[in-house]
Design a protein around this motif. Sequence first.
Motif, PDB file in Angstrom:
ATOM      1  N   GLY A 133     -13.866  32.544  45.867  1.00 47.71           N
ATOM      2  CA  GLY A 133     -13.635  30.945  46.823  1.00 47.71           C
ATOM      3  C   GLY A 133     -14.126  31.201  48.540  1.00 47.71           C
ATOM      4  O   GLY A 133     -13.880  30.104  49.473  1.00 47.71           O
ATOM      5  N   ARG A 134     -14.997  32.060  48.897  1.00 47.99           N
ATOM      6  CA  ARG A 134     -15.342  32.141  50.137  1.00 47.99           C
ATOM      7  C   ARG A 134     -16.812  31.366  50.470  1.00 47.99           C
ATOM      8  O   ARG A 134     -17.595  31.447  49.784  1.00 47.99           O
ATOM      9  N   ILE A 135     -16.132  30.508  51.789  1.00 46.16           N
ATOM     10  CA  ILE A 135     -17.159  29.427  51.192  1.00 46.16           C
ATOM     11  C   ILE A 135     -17.020  29.787  53.180  1.00 46.16           C
ATOM     12  O   ILE A 135     -15.930  29.745  53.747  1.00 46.16           O
ATOM     13  N   SER A 136     -18.424  29.688  53.725  1.00 45.52           N
ATOM     14  CA  SER A 136     -18.853  29.224  55.150  1.00 45.52           C
ATOM     15  C   SER A 136     -18.277  28.871  56.092  1.00 45.52           C
ATOM     16  O   SER A 136     -18.451  27.606  55.769  1.00 45.52           O
ATOM     17  N   PRO A 137     -17.166  28.865  56.664  1.00 47.14           N
ATOM     18  CA  PRO A 137     -16.724  27.084  57.537  1.00 47.14           C
ATOM     19  C   PRO A 137     -17.464  26.443  58.331  1.00 47.14           C
ATOM     20  O   PRO A 137     -17.551  25.943  58.453  1.00 47.14           O
ATOM     21  N   LYS A 138     -18.820  27.267  58.048  1.00 43.13           N
ATOM     22  CA  LYS A 138     -19.770  26.754  58.851  1.00 43.13           C
ATOM     23  C   LYS A 138     -20.465  25.523  58.191  1.00 43.13           C
ATOM     24  O   LYS A 138     -21.102  24.704  58.803  1.00 43.13           O
ATOM     25  N   VAL A 139     -20.908  25.059  56.423  1.00 49.01           N
ATOM     26  CA  VAL A 139     -20.829  24.336  55.966  1.00 49.01           C
ATOM     27  C   VAL A 139     -20.132  23.237  56.447  1.00 49.01           C
ATOM     28  O   VAL A 139     -20.759  21.814  56.079  1.00 49.01           O
ATOM     29  N   ALA A 140     -18.659  23.193  56.070  1.00 45.77           N
ATOM     30  CA  ALA A 140     -18.083  21.602  56.550  1.00 45.77           C
ATOM     31  C   ALA A 140     -18.968  21.241  57.931  1.00 45.77           C
ATOM     32  O   ALA A 140     -18.958  19.568  57.389  1.00 45.77           O
ATOM     33  N   VAL A 141     -18.708  21.567  59.101  1.00 43.68           N
ATOM     34  CA  VAL A 141     -19.754  20.732  60.174  1.00 43.68           C
ATOM     35  C   VAL A 141     -21.126  20.166  59.889  1.00 43.68           C
ATOM     36  O   VAL A 141     -21.109  19.602  59.839  1.00 43.68           O
ATOM     37  N   VAL A 142     -21.962  21.495  59.048  1.00 36.29           N
ATOM     38  CA  VAL A 142     -23.559  20.784  59.202  1.00 36.29           C
ATOM     39  C   VAL A 142     -23.865  19.758  58.023  1.00 36.29           C
ATOM     40  O   VAL A 142     -24.095  19.049  57.699  1.00 36.29           O
ATOM     41  N   ILE A 177     -18.472  15.429  50.638  1.00 34.77           N
ATOM     42  CA  ILE A 177     -16.931  15.544  51.006  1.00 34.77           C
ATOM     43  C   ILE A 177     -16.141  16.640  50.267  1.00 34.77           C
ATOM     44  O   ILE A 177     -15.203  17.524  50.474  1.00 34.77           O
ATOM     45  N   VAL A 178     -16.702  16.853  48.574  1.00 37.85           N
ATOM     46  CA  VAL A 178     -15.925  18.131  48.103  1.00 37.85           C
ATOM     47  C   VAL A 178     -16.924  19.516  48.407  1.00 37.85           C
ATOM     48  O   VAL A 178     -15.563  20.671  48.867  1.00 37.85           O
ATOM     49  N   GLN A 179     -18.039  19.498  49.495  1.00 39.33           N
ATOM     50  CA  GLN A 179     -17.959  20.893  49.675  1.00 39.33           C
ATOM     51  C   GLN A 179     -17.377  20.489  50.924  1.00 39.33           C
ATOM     52  O   GLN A 179     -17.199  21.948  51.825  1.00 39.33           O
ATOM     53  N   ILE A 180     -16.672  19.954  52.111  1.00 39.08           N
ATOM     54  CA  ILE A 180     -16.604  19.694  53.323  1.00 39.08           C
ATOM     55  C   ILE A 180     -15.247  20.194  53.192  1.00 39.08           C
ATOM     56  O   ILE A 180     -14.841  21.783  53.319  1.00 39.08           O
TER      57      ILE A 180
END
Length: 597
Positions: free
Chosen positions: A130-139, A160-163
């Motif tokens: 379940g680890r996703i980089s927090p940068k992904v939400a912004v980018v 929005i699913v990925q965010i």
Amino acid sequence: MSAIQTAKNRPAAAQKTPIGLPPSRRLTDPRSAPWGLPVLAVVVGAGAGAGSIVFRWCITTFTHLFSGHGDYAASPGSGNPHVPWLGPYFVLIAPVLGGLLYGPLVYRFAREARGHGVPEVMVAVAQRGGRISPKVAVVKTLASALTIGSGGSVGREGPIVQIGSALGSTLGRLAKVPEGRMKLLVACGAAGGIAATFNAPLAGVFFAMELILGTFSTEAFGAAVLASVTSSVIGRAAFGDVAFLSLPDFHVDHLAQYGLFAALGVVAALVGVGFSRFLYLIEDACDWLWRGPEWLRPAVGGLALGLVLLALPEMYGVGYPVLQKATEGGYAVAFLLLLLAGKMLATSLTIGIGGSGGVFAPSLFIGAMLGAAYGTGAHDLLPGTAGAVGAYALVGMGAVFAGASRAPITAVVILFELTGEYSIILPLMLAIVLATATSRLLSRDTVYTLKLRRRGIDIEGPARGARIGAQRVDAVMEPLPSPLSWSTPLSDAADLLSLSGHGALPVADEAGAYAGVVTAQAVAEALAEQSDAVPTRVGQLAERPAPVTADQSLAQALNTLLAAAGTGVPVLDHAHGEPVGWLSHQSALRAVHPAGA
């Protein structure tokens, strides 16, 4: 040195594990307390709802900036008031400018933000804890909004699913929750994102369960519901309590229509699978043609996308106004088929050149065009029987999405939530189930898993570099424990289970054939009950777990083992279905250090 001294000398971070907490701390620590997951789910849902508001604002802002309209698909072919001297030809430039902005952004900060997003979340849950980089939400927010605003023909649901999932993963990391809860928080983010975007809280829940987690449990369902409801409340406060489409009421007036809907389901599966294959065919073509730096690819490819938009401006952005007009019967059959083909090309080209956006909405768009064309043709051939064209458009939306994604529950629920019309639910279910079954016959993969398999990732298999998973089950299994007879009394079974070292044992019927497995938990619960209806024989408690066969990979078998009630499961012979060994957590771990190594 004593154990107490060792514990005192151990670093503080190493002692802060939920398992080692005293009972008083377990009730207050969110990592292990019963209230921890619900509270975190609500927080993730709130974050996903807020993220949806920001994301949609960004899309609207960039669409105004690049096209001069709130939604250019509502007035296709018109000029941009910012540059009126260009007329409709501004669509040749808009994708290029957008690509110049989001191309370097994605390449420099988060390359996983490229594409449609859902596959990345699926593999994060299946293989990365379940680890996703927090940068992904912004980018992802900026890149997808720029892609859609500058004319990219993709959806906002995948982003929005990925965010939301990135927000859930980030919160889980900050709270230092165990891996199981981390995965649930990622699914909560996905549920909240879908719920806020579509104003469809039930669809958000089932999307998360069916596509992201791939399993159903009471705990996961409860957490996803909390996140979805919270996100929906925030979304409704910002956007109003209205569906993203305003669809007319539909009714089934003739029994013969069910046959027409069934045939539409089969055709929709062909289109859904075809869309998946065409999407990656265009991506392969773009990979083959492009030889320059990746950050420049979206801008150069934007020229090709601009030509498509010039020829068919209805493809600009998500295209909800066009979709709605199709459900109202506003287009001729030939133009509907042109829109269907145009959407497949425009979406595939947007993804292929490196754009960021989802394929959920495009599959609904394609389904609506297919259904409307099919319904118009059926109405011309059977004017007294076929019924309203819009009903076929609606069913086509769900069926094409189900054919592409093989998520039938999500497809049924989301279309039902969009209409609120119960009379359409039977043909909808019929077409979606047939589309799902036909799709399974035609293709091993979905539009989401095919992207991963092309990169060499099998979410049902081991992660790359994993030390456990690639081995076959028959290479690591233990000898089969002696089975219990079906007629063994529970008191005797309790003694045998306590001495066996296993939390479960196989059960054989009177003929000696495999009858299932009985667990120590089931026997203990039966012995603790005081009722005449309590079973007295082991066979009455035997249940068959999901089959694990000797020729399976260990990675596939581990999913069954982790879900099993006992500490092991029988390994069955693939040809005859009879047990030939036993798989436990210990035998799986021995794959790391095989005997003699």
